[in-house]
Write a protein that holds these residues in place. Sequence first.
Motif, PDB file in Angstrom:
ATOM      1  N   MET A  66      14.640  11.459  -9.460  1.00 45.25           N
ATOM      2  CA  MET A  66      13.907  10.207  -9.670  1.00 45.25           C
ATOM      3  C   MET A  66      12.532  10.267  -9.004  1.00 45.25           C
ATOM      4  O   MET A  66      12.385  10.740  -7.891  1.00 45.25           O
ATOM      5  N   GLN A  67      11.552   9.760  -9.699  1.00 43.73           N
ATOM      6  CA  GLN A  67      10.223   9.680  -9.105  1.00 43.73           C
ATOM      7  C   GLN A  67       9.985   8.274  -8.581  1.00 43.73           C
ATOM      8  O   GLN A  67      10.160   7.288  -9.302  1.00 43.73           O
ATOM      9  N   ILE A  68       9.644   8.210  -7.307  1.00 40.94           N
ATOM     10  CA  ILE A  68       9.350   6.914  -6.689  1.00 40.94           C
ATOM     11  C   ILE A  68       7.855   6.871  -6.392  1.00 40.94           C
ATOM     12  O   ILE A  68       7.342   7.689  -5.623  1.00 40.94           O
ATOM     13  N   TYR A  69       7.171   5.944  -7.027  1.00 45.52           N
ATOM     14  CA  TYR A  69       5.738   5.806  -6.801  1.00 45.52           C
ATOM     15  C   TYR A  69       5.493   4.683  -5.802  1.00 45.52           C
ATOM     16  O   TYR A  69       6.157   3.649  -5.841  1.00 45.52           O
ATOM     17  N   VAL A  70       4.572   4.919  -4.881  1.00 45.58           N
ATOM     18  CA  VAL A  70       4.221   3.881  -3.921  1.00 45.58           C
ATOM     19  C   VAL A  70       2.723   3.630  -4.028  1.00 45.58           C
ATOM     20  O   VAL A  70       1.922   4.556  -3.873  1.00 45.58           O
ATOM     21  N   CYS A  71       2.367   2.387  -4.332  1.00 45.59           N
ATOM     22  CA  CYS A  71       0.953   2.035  -4.428  1.00 45.59           C
ATOM     23  C   CYS A  71       0.443   1.715  -3.034  1.00 45.59           C
ATOM     24  O   CYS A  71       0.966   0.817  -2.369  1.00 45.59           O
ATOM     25  N   VAL A  72      -0.555   2.465  -2.594  1.00 41.34           N
ATOM     26  CA  VAL A  72      -1.072   2.259  -1.238  1.00 41.34           C
ATOM     27  C   VAL A  72      -2.549   1.898  -1.315  1.00 41.34           C
ATOM     28  O   VAL A  72      -3.332   2.563  -1.979  1.00 41.34           O
ATOM     29  N   LYS A  73      -2.910   0.848  -0.648  1.00 43.34           N
ATOM     30  CA  LYS A  73      -4.296   0.391  -0.708  1.00 43.34           C
ATOM     31  C   LYS A  73      -5.019   0.700   0.594  1.00 43.34           C
ATOM     32  O   LYS A  73      -4.440   0.597   1.680  1.00 43.34           O
ATOM     33  N   HIS A  74      -6.274   1.039   0.443  1.00 39.74           N
ATOM     34  CA  HIS A  74      -7.164   1.380   1.549  1.00 39.74           C
ATOM     35  C   HIS A  74      -7.882   0.082   1.936  1.00 39.74           C
ATOM     36  O   HIS A  74      -8.693  -0.428   1.164  1.00 39.74           O
ATOM     37  N   VAL A  75      -7.541  -0.480   3.094  1.00 39.29           N
ATOM     38  CA  VAL A  75      -8.070  -1.813   3.449  1.00 39.29           C
ATOM     39  C   VAL A  75      -8.725  -1.791   4.828  1.00 39.29           C
ATOM     40  O   VAL A  75      -8.389  -0.963   5.679  1.00 39.29           O
ATOM     41  N   PRO A  76      -9.650  -2.716   5.077  1.00 38.00           N
ATOM     42  CA  PRO A  76     -10.257  -2.790   6.407  1.00 38.00           C
ATOM     43  C   PRO A  76      -9.198  -3.114   7.462  1.00 38.00           C
ATOM     44  O   PRO A  76      -8.309  -3.927   7.214  1.00 38.00           O
ATOM     45  N   ASP A  77      -9.321  -2.499   8.599  1.00 40.28           N
ATOM     46  CA  ASP A  77      -8.447  -2.782   9.738  1.00 40.28           C
ATOM     47  C   ASP A  77      -8.521  -4.285  10.037  1.00 40.28           C
ATOM     48  O   ASP A  77      -9.607  -4.855  10.131  1.00 40.28           O
ATOM     49  N   SER A  78      -7.351  -4.885  10.177  1.00 41.48           N
ATOM     50  CA  SER A  78      -7.334  -6.337  10.358  1.00 41.48           C
ATOM     51  C   SER A  78      -7.983  -6.770  11.664  1.00 41.48           C
ATOM     52  O   SER A  78      -8.386  -7.912  11.813  1.00 41.48           O
ATOM     53  N   ALA A  79      -8.091  -5.846  12.610  1.00 39.03           N
ATOM     54  CA  ALA A  79      -8.689  -6.216  13.895  1.00 39.03           C
ATOM     55  C   ALA A  79     -10.219  -6.120  13.851  1.00 39.03           C
ATOM     56  O   ALA A  79     -10.897  -6.570  14.765  1.00 39.03           O
ATOM     57  N   ALA A  80     -10.743  -5.536  12.774  1.00 43.74           N
ATOM     58  CA  ALA A  80     -12.190  -5.323  12.705  1.00 43.74           C
ATOM     59  C   ALA A  80     -12.927  -6.610  12.372  1.00 43.74           C
ATOM     60  O   ALA A  80     -12.383  -7.495  11.714  1.00 43.74           O
TER      61      ALA A  80
END
Lengths: 326, 256
Positions: free
Chosen positions: B1-15
């Motif tokens: 089985m292929q499991i795809y994970v969508c990962v987003k590149h986001v600004p650090d919440s502490a910034a």
Amino acid sequence: MSNAAVIIELDGTGIKEANWGMVTMARMGGTPSEGTGDSKAGLIACIMTPVDDSMRSELESYGISTIVEVVLPQGLETNPDVSARALLSAVKAHQVSSVYGLSTALGKDLLPRMAALAGSPLVMDCFEADARTGMARTSQYSGKTLASIKMTGERIFFGVKPNSREPEKKPVSAEILRFDASDTAIQGLRVLDVQTGDQGKAVSLAEAEVIIAGGRGMKNAKNFDILVQCAEKLKAAVGASRVAVDSGWVPYAMQVGQTGEKVSPKVYIACGISGSIQHFAGMKMSGMVIALNTDENAAIMANCDYYAVADALEVIPAVTRILENG
Amino acid sequence: MQIYVCVKHVPDSAANIHVIDDIRIDPNLAFLLNPYDEHAVTEAVKIKEQHPEAEVIAVCLGPEDAENTVRSALAMGADRGILVQTDSIFDSIETARILHQTITDDGVPGMIWTGKESIDAEGMQTMFRIGALLDCPVATNVVQVALGDNKAVVDSERVGGVVYTYELDLPCVLGAGRGLNTPKYPTFPDVVKSKKKPVKTVSLDAGASSPDGASMKVVKLEPLIQTRTPKAMTGDPDTIAREIVTILLQEAKVIS
Ligand SMILES: Cc1cc2nc3c(=O)[nH]c(=O)nc-3n(C[C@H](O)[C@H](O)[C@H](O)COP(=O)(O)OP(=O)(O)OC[C@H]3O[C@@H](n4cnc5c(N)ncnc54)[C@H](O)[C@@H]3O)c2cc1C
Ligand SMILES: Nc1ncnc2c1ncn2[C@@H]1O[C@H](COP(=O)(O)O)[C@@H](O)[C@H]1O
């Protein structure tokens, strides 16, 4: 196609209070062809239950001129995918071009399903929503910015943050129509169980007009009872900082903040919470913030409406007593 | 089985976020893997531990630098990554279309994981859109998952402890909630190993704009400025309590 519809949410006893602010918002900016002020064209309310006389007169008093009872397949009322498909058929059948729903626990499972199935734009958690211009305002970047978003398309969706607008009455008379969606089929998602937990009956954070939240300053799990007792008197919801959650004093569902619930009550009472950036991310949209903290230099004391340098464990029980005895 | 994970590149919440030219943020800040997507990666890797034949693929739509975010997912245990490289900002309608296309071009998803929300756009909808494109069921804010025969049984948390248990046919799209697991942060050897894992970079053909003109566009971004002027309440606890009740009654009008 220029009708606006609101999706009415129910609670155990009838129509949730939180609907009326949204209805007012939809009415004021409901129809693209209208100028400012109340739209002349009527507003449609979609409701997933038979409407009795008292519900009808409530809906009429806020300016709903068409009530569409959406009949769901029996036994599948709790299935959000089935509800989304049924509601989407109903709004399509009534030539609705803008749909308003609440950005509540249910709304977050329902509105994105509808918008995705329709291939239509949607802005969740908006506190301004004008169908005439397709504009919505919401927060972005963990609550650090406000974004004005323009939606285009043949149908647009707004997920309205509760308490974003003061409800205003506008009596009209309404016709009731039925939309039979009882043949909506299950498509790959079945509900096996719904557990309401202890909190099932308590006021939900997303909709609460008043929230009393506790942080590390509450010191232990037991002391949260003090907040719960006061909350009962105020019809408030109880929230918590991440420290209180991570210490195991309260369940995660009560966490307010960047990684918890983003709330918008009229009043937020912070007890023993320092006011970290991540906590603020979840509660800065509150109408009024009251802070109780023993440290006058805590960040929250500089960023609230009222503060007292005091022990929350003494002040809150006193509030409860006053509410009980006057 | 292929499991795809969508990962987003986001600004650090502490910034600190600085808005430039009214609609964008100054990108000179730390970016990382969207926190909810960390839960998604962690869970996908856990599933792989029980189903060794599974393959976990991290997929990201973002700028060149987003390769670091894909590498973070690999360091957390994903097998390989795909970066659809772009400097444009897409709304969730287009994002879902691109992610869906990328995934179905690459393989046959048994499951697709996302986070329940991206902390920059706060859209709360990309998973539903991917599900609609793939014509498969979706659950979000997933806090527990069990795989069965061509099915997944998940707990989806609504609010205040209200939990819906759903059975979903596979393939399905699941949005990870914070209660799902505790992300295992990569060790140094994990990071070293991840450098050897393959990341395919795909460049995006020009504007994947929607055929019927359905779109969401940020037309203005403003810093959320606090304008509260704190007023002190003083006295003994009882006096303060009385003042609070008066404020609730007269000013906030939330009790009567
Ligand atoms: C990625 C990330 C995400 C995060 N997400 C969240 C989130 O969603 N929500 C969140 O809350 N935090 C979040 N945090 C944690 C956040 O940074 C803070 O650590 C947390 O908010 C602090 O909680 P607190 O105010 O309860 O505790 P503290 O900062 O320790 O403050 C306790 C306060 O109580 C006061 N006090 C003590 N005793 C009393 C008393 N008897 N009466 C009155 N006051 C008293 C003290 O003076 C102090 O100001 C996150 C952190 C990170 C890194
Ligand atoms: N550009 C992107 N690249 C990869 N995944 C994304 C992207 N945008 C959104 N997602 C996924 O969709 C989830 C929900 O995003 P959103 O709808 O923006 O709240 C995120 O947690 C991600 O898993």
